[in-house]
Enzyme design. Structure first.
Site, PDB file in Angstrom:
ATOM      1  N   ASP A 408      18.995   6.054 -28.668  1.00 52.18           N
ATOM      2  CA  ASP A 408      19.374   4.864 -27.912  1.00 52.18           C
ATOM      3  C   ASP A 408      20.744   5.028 -27.271  1.00 52.18           C
ATOM      4  OD1 ASP A 408      18.969   1.966 -27.276  1.00 52.18           O
ATOM      5  OD2 ASP A 408      20.761   1.753 -28.517  1.00 52.18           O
ATOM      6  N   GLU A 461      17.286   7.998 -24.181  1.00 52.75           N
ATOM      7  CA  GLU A 461      17.340   6.834 -23.293  1.00 52.75           C
ATOM      8  C   GLU A 461      18.681   6.935 -22.565  1.00 52.75           C
ATOM      9  OE1 GLU A 461      18.206   2.245 -22.710  1.00 52.75           O
ATOM     10  OE2 GLU A 461      18.997   3.380 -24.389  1.00 52.75           O
TER      11      GLU A 461
END
Length: 729
Positions: A408, A461
């Site tokens: 993330d 990401e």
């Protein structure tokens, strides 16, 4: 009476009783003083104390030196050994095992590799580990707190009294073996900081199990090894090159996929029974879970974790999570976890100022505080922090057979000026805005994962154009296997949200992506981020009346499944959830009683089947020779057509009509003359469409003097996408 040589100095006794002794292991327990073996113990509430060997031989009585419970005495032993005490007071007798009569569990090689920051088995050394040691059962505790004056293990079993079990300090790693304690023991660390202040009690950074929020203590986990039955899956996984293998991901928030009738969470075992068969039946290849590491705040969705090594207690114990992964593997599904090494919350029981100093985080708030999320940023340049996070990644792959981690907020790690104004950030040594320490960490963790776990993968990401995110580390890349294609998601959703009459003016939103489609190994994400915070569901992003919204969404999903790249769809969107996602309740499963919603579910299932069964749609997802435009320029009609190809495979033509105008006799160049079968038609009645099309197939006829050797006349249903597969005779 004068003090004898073997007796403790009064200041040391007072220091133990006050919880301020600088080295409890050098003072408490069994020691030889001037040729005499002496036992010293601190046992609050005891009025008498008698020492025994583990086999029951009495060694003698200890005498009180302090009313708070400090005892000492000479004993008849000839070598160091574990000691058991029989304590007594007016209320009765009880046994106490002396943790200070045991040697260290960690060894010199642990010290060396921990100090070097290269230890790759930290999760087996730090934290709480139930074991047999020097003839007795107990638990070994170890924690990194290099600037602390004292660290103690506390829990209900010692009345949360930090004076009772201070730990041994070995070069910043504090450890103690406490007999008898075992599975299910609740504990925390009491830490005295460098300024002498007792800090709020800390959870164990390496805890493998934690209490259910709002409680925050760590729990000694069951050491029983899990019995895996996924050997066949793991062996097959090791042979995959995922760039050339189907990857269709179902993204799930475990707390809101489905709920029990009373509104409570499903357990890991119930998810294994309900979620796994559903996703397997839908034809997905992987499940991706929003972070399941322990976290205190439900609305954070797990993205602000306080226990990186502990599967959240919301759904059960660690063995339950292992059973969920095992069930997924037995059903042929891989499991991906969202992983958050970018930042951590500042909850008092967590990593924030863990030993009274900025230990895991940067001390400078320009580097150590995240303004968007009010969280602390890891100090990636500190070797112990890099080692902590690297070990955490390896832990999930090894202990829980995870297949991939989706990392993330990578962009926030890579840029020193991320979300910061000029003057609010510190340049790197070259004067630039690249976080060189974070880059080195990401390269390290990716290289270790790929080296140690064949068939595993890492996904970034990353929302910028940082070069080489999915390039190997030996070529100077970050070393990820894949990167989320945020540009595809943004461009195509913006296009699809427009009224079809205006789409002709924005045709490049759908074609531009091919300019960079092979600059990385891409995953095409329609994730949870697109259906929260007022953005509405995918269905609600579509223009028009109800029929047109469904037709638009069906055409769009088929467009995406026909486009190069791996696929990711957030839960609920496969049946066109009408409301945007809310983590506090289950999905609206009752919608499946409605034909358009059930039709959408059938379409996604069929798209997965086509994607997996047709090599042309997946074998060259990440390579330009798998794609060729057939018609990229018909902006007047908002029609696009392209060819998907793979060596030795029958080609597939993808053609999409993104206006509500049906087009009859639409001429399309084809690479091969012959029969092309309609594998997908999003307007089919089976999907609750208008049920128009080409009667199952079209025939391409040979032509001369054209760029392509054949041509077909195709009926294009309104707001629909077709997959046409060449059928050789």
């Amino acid at each position: 009476m004068s003090k004898e040589n073997w007796q403790a100095e009064g200041w040391e006794v007072e220091a133990v009783v006050a919880g301020r002794h600088p080295n409890a292991f050098a003072f408490l327990g069994l020691h030889q003083v001037d040729g005499v073996w002496v036992l010293r113990a601190f046992v609050p509430h005891a009025e008498t104390l008698t020492a025994f060997t583990l086999d029951g031989k009495e060694l003698g009585h200890l005498y009180p030196r302090h009313a708070a419970g400090f005892f000492e005495g000479k004993v008849a032993v000839d070598q160091p050994q574990p000691i058991r005490y029989r304590a007594g007071n007016a209320g009765g007798d009880w046994d106490v095992f002396d943790p200070y009569s045991f040697g260290p569990v960690l060894g010199p090689m642990d010290d060396y590799y921990i100090g070097e920051g290269s230890h790759l088995r930290l999760f087996d050394k730090l934290g709480a580990h139930e074991m047999e040691f020097e003839g007795i059962h107990g638990t070994h505790f170890a924690v990194w707190a290099p600037n602390a004056q004292r660290v103690s293990v506390v829990g209900p079993w010692n009345n949360w009294d930090g004076r009772r079990h201070p730990m041994r300090n070995r070069q910043g790693i504090w450890e103690v073996f406490i007999p008898v304690l075992g599975t299910g023991t609740i504990y925390k660390y009491e830490i005295v900081g460098p300024n002498g202040q007792v800090l709020p009690l800390k959870a164990d950074p390496f805890a493998r199990q934690a209490e259910l929020r709002p409680r925050t203590a760590s729990i000694v986990p069951d050491p029983t090894p899990f019995t895996w039955t996924d050997q066949k899956y793991m062996e097959e996984r090791a042979t995959h090159d995922w760039r050339r293998t189907p990857m269709s991901i179902y993204e799930v928030h475990l707390g809101s996929w489905r709920r029990r009738p009373d509104g409570s969470f499903l357990s890991y075992d119930q998810l294994a029974e309900q979620l796994v068969p559903y996703v397997a039946d839908m034809g997905y290849t992987h499940l991706e879970f929003l972070p399941i590491s322990e976290h205190p705040f439900d609305p954070s969705w797990g993205y602000q974790p306080t226990g990186l090594f502990a599967p959240t207690a919301r759904f059960g114990d660690p063995a339950g999570f292992a059973r969920l992964v095992n069930a997924a593997h037995e059903a042929g599904l891989g499991v991906i976890l969202d992983w958050v090494p970018a930042h951590f919350p500042t909850d008092a029981h967590g990593l924030s100022h863990f030993d009274g100093t900025a230990l895991y985080e940067h001390a400078d708030p320009r580097q150590g505080f995240h303004p968007d999320w009010n969280t602390a940023i890891y100090n990636f340049g500190r070797k112990e922090v890099s080692s902590f996070l690297t070990n955490n990644a390896l832990f999930w792959f090894e202990k829980f057979h995870i297949d991939g981690l989706r990392v993330d907020a990578v962009a926030s790690m890579l840029y020193l000026d991320y979300s910061r104004q000029p003057g609010e950030w510190v340049p790197n040594k070259h004067g630039g805005n690249q976080n060189l320490e974070a880059v080195a960490f990401l390269q390290r963790v990716n290289a270790e994962v790929y080296a140690q776990f064949p068939g595993a993968f890492m996904i970034a990401e990353e929302s910028t154009s940082w070069p080489g995110v999915s390039a190997p580390t030996f070529a100077g890349g970050l070393g990820f296997g894949f990167k989320w294609n945020m540009g595809f998601m943004n461009d195509t959703l913006r296009y699809m949200s427009r009224n079809p009459i205006h789409r002709r003016f924005h045709h490049n939103d759908l074609t531009f992506g091919m300019v960079y489609a092979y600059s990385e190994n891409f995953v095409l994400p329609l994730s949870h981020d697109e259906v929260v915070h007022g953005k509405g569901s995918l269905l609600n992003k579509m223009p028009g009346d109800d029929w047109q919204q469904f037709a638009n969404l069906r055409a769009y999903l088929a467009f995406m499944w026909g486009y190069p790249g791996k696929k990711l769809l957030f839960m609920g969107q496969e049946f066109a959830q009408r409301e945007e996602w809310a983590e506090g309740k289950a999905l609206d499963w009752w919608l499946l009683d409605s034909a358009p919603h059930e039709g959408m579910r059938r379409l996604v299932s069929d798209l997965n089947a086509a994607y997996r069964s047709l090599p042309a749609l997946h074998e060259r997802d990440c390579e330009p020779d798998g794609f060729e435009w057939v018609n990229a320029n018909d902006h007047a009609n908002s029609v696009l057509a392209w060819l998907r190809k793979a060596p030795g495979a029958d080609p597939v033509l993808v053609i999409t009509n993104l206006t509500p105008v049906p087009r009859s006799g639409y001429k399309v160049p084809m690479p091969l003359a012959g029969r092309w079968v309609e594998r997908i038609n999003t307007d089919a009645g089976w999907y609750a469409g208008g049920n128009t099309g080409n009667q199952g197939a079209v025939v391409a006829k040979a032509v001369e003097g054209r760029h392509w050797s054949a041509e077909a006349e195709i009926y294009l249903p309104p707001l629909a996408t077709l997959f046409l597969k060449f059928e050789p005779e």
